[in-house]
Design an enzyme around this catalytic site. Structure first.
Site, short mmCIF file in Angstrom:
data_model
loop_
_atom_site.label_atom_id
_atom_site.label_comp_id
_atom_site.label_asym_id
_atom_site.label_seq_id
_atom_site.Cartn_x
_atom_site.Cartn_y
_atom_site.Cartn_z
N HIS A 263 -33.42 70.71 9.99
CA HIS A 263 -32.37 69.70 9.75
C HIS A 263 -31.66 70.04 8.45
CE1 HIS A 263 -30.24 65.97 9.81
NE2 HIS A 263 -31.19 65.13 9.51
N HIS A 302 -27.00 73.69 17.45
CA HIS A 302 -26.89 72.26 17.15
C HIS A 302 -27.21 71.48 18.43
CE1 HIS A 302 -25.32 68.44 15.69
NE2 HIS A 302 -25.40 68.97 14.49
N ASP A 358 -24.56 74.00 8.06
CA ASP A 358 -25.41 74.61 7.04
C ASP A 358 -25.16 76.10 6.85
OD1 ASP A 358 -27.73 72.34 8.26
OD2 ASP A 358 -27.00 72.36 6.21
#
Ligand code: SDX
Length: 423
Positions: A263, A302, A358
């Site tokens: 995460h 994702h 990210d």
């Protein structure tokens, strides 16, 4: 498109209404099975809506992200983080007067009780700053016990403002403690993001004023990280809130969930991965390892986006502005080439794996001289606005109950206890 589902079971037929693309799971209970009333089995909630929300909208196939209906690209271009926090909490963008009042209100709550600072500093200096942040956030309920009156709108608002105001201070002090530097206190002459940067980087002599390009890039990163509907950490916040917990205790759980490398911890893991690859000519070897299940391509994939994460696109653009100030991060060449190869490779194309939020953010943070352990802290600070908005929506939703999922039991049944001398 049907608006009802017919289930036939044995002699019986059941008509289940379809609303908002879902059936009510409890409607399935009317279907009897040999293991009791029919339920659903959905590890990781791959296909289960746990709440109704009007805060953030994502279309994963189209790569769309909107906060209260406003496209993330426009907010990143035109808004500030506190403006977006106001939008997430109140449902509308503030006018100039409302924004000024909101900024004043949040900025008067930047100071943190000295005991909370001592809690953060009671950790070893090299303890991961996310652990310090989690403890600091969760401890705040003990300084504001009124926060436990979660039904009281005034208490809800006051404690949300406190948490949004104090999060940057807690995060900055977690960082300063890890580098053995004194605490820098909030400076009321600076805006939300610049004050955060000053508390992080202020040295004894100088009054720290960030380069406007760095300041704007951090503002954009804060906006992009502010909320993301029912992600893992928001689900943790809502779960803890569903038991009647205050916003600090719930956000503390959110910090814990975000810490995970699958995460929010992915931005730290991306930098580690790029360093391990080391050079563009070693990308092929790494990709082979991923295909053989030896590693994951961190910053890719994702649960919702099966297209390019719109935030990754905006962040990639922001890297240019930051690198004008800090100098280009050589790891960017590896990241760009890694992305190019992955977007053409059947393994990733078939699994619809694209760069997520990210993948590029860590490159900016590293260029700003943050240690990798701070990257997820830099995710948690802006996500606090989203956690607060989601917490508020959850505790005021009349349909919500304490979260307590079912299980499929696979263990033994009814065994007799054998006395220990006979085991
Ligand atoms: C965030 O939910 C959110 O909104 C989160 C977030 C937010 O703003 O709150 O967007 C922030 O957490 C972004 C995600 C950051 N995490 C990473 O970058 C870590 C790497 N990504 C993976 O761990 C993964 O993609 C997840 C966890 C993000 C999503 O996992 P899913 O939806 O459970 O998908 P999956 O694991 O079922 O994968 C499907 C297939 C599998 O292969 P097969 O078993 O079908 O052969 O894709 C593969 C996976 O092995 N796969 C990957 C991969 N991600 C999935 N293979 C290589 N590298 C990857 N990164």
């Amino acid at each position: 498109m049907s608006d009802n589902l017919t289930i036939s079971s044995g002699e019986d037929t059941f008509d289940l209404a379809i609303t908002d693309g879902t059936i009510k799971a409890t409607d399935l209970k009317q279907v009897a099975t040999s293991d009791g009333p029919l339920a659903t089995y959905d590890p990781g909630f791959m296909n289960t809506a746990a709440c109704k929300s009007s805060i953030t909208y994502i279309d994963g196939d189209a790569g769309i992200l909107e906060y209260r209906g406003y496209p993330i690209e426009q907010l990143a271009e035109q808004a500030t983080h506190l403006e977006v926090a106001y939008l997430l909490l109140n449902g509308e963008l503030p006018n100039a007067e409302e924004l000024a009042g909101w900024e004043r209100e949040v900025n008067t709550h930047r100071f943190v009780h000295e005991n909370v600072a001592q809690i953060v500093e009671s950790f070893r200096y090299d303890a991961h700053p996310m652990a310090k942040l989690m403890a600091g956030v969760a401890s705040m309920q003990t300084f504001y016990p009124s926060a436990r009156q979660i039904e009281d709108p005034e208490s809800q608002r006051r404690n949300i403002v406190r948490l949004i105001g104090k999060m940057p201070t807690l995060a900055a002090w977690s960082y300063r403690h890890s580098i053995g530097r004194h605490r820098v206190y909030p400076n009321d002459e600076l805006g939300y993001v610049d004050n955060f940067l000053a508390m992080l980087f202020q040295s004894q002599q100088r009054v720290y004023r960030p380069d406007p390009r760095v300041s704007r890039a951090m503002e954009v990163l804060f906006i992009l990280h502010a909320d993301h509907e029912q992600n893992c950490s928001t689900t943790a916040v809502r779960t803890v809130a569903s038991a009647g917990n205050d916003v600090y205790t719930s956000a503390g759980a959110g910090v814990g969930a975000l810490f995970g490398p699958a995460h929010g911890g992915a931005n730290e893991a991306v930098l580690k991965m790029l360093r391990e690859i080391g050079s563009v000519d070693r990308i092929g070897e790494f990709i082979d390892g991923v295909k053989n299940g030896k590693a994951k391509l961190m910053g890719f994939g994702h649960r919702v986006y099966k297209n390019y994460d719109p935030r990754a696109r905006v962040i990639k653009k922001a890297t240019d502005e930051v690198f004008e100030v800090t100098g280009r991060n050589p790891l960017l060449d590896i990241a760009v080439e890694l992305e190019r190869i992955a977007l053409e490779d059947e393994y990733f194309v078939k699994r619809r794996l694209y760069p997520n939020v990210d993948f590029y953010s860590g490159l900016i943070y590293e260029a700003l001289k943050f240690p990798p352990e701070m990257f997820t802290v830099l995710f948690a600070v802006p996500r606090t606005a989203g956690w607060c908005a989601q917490w508020l929506e959850g505790v005021t939703d009349a349909e919500q109950k304490i979260m307590r999922p079912k299980q499929v039991y696979t263990g033994h049944r009814e065994r007799a206890v054998v006395p220990i001398d006979q085991r």
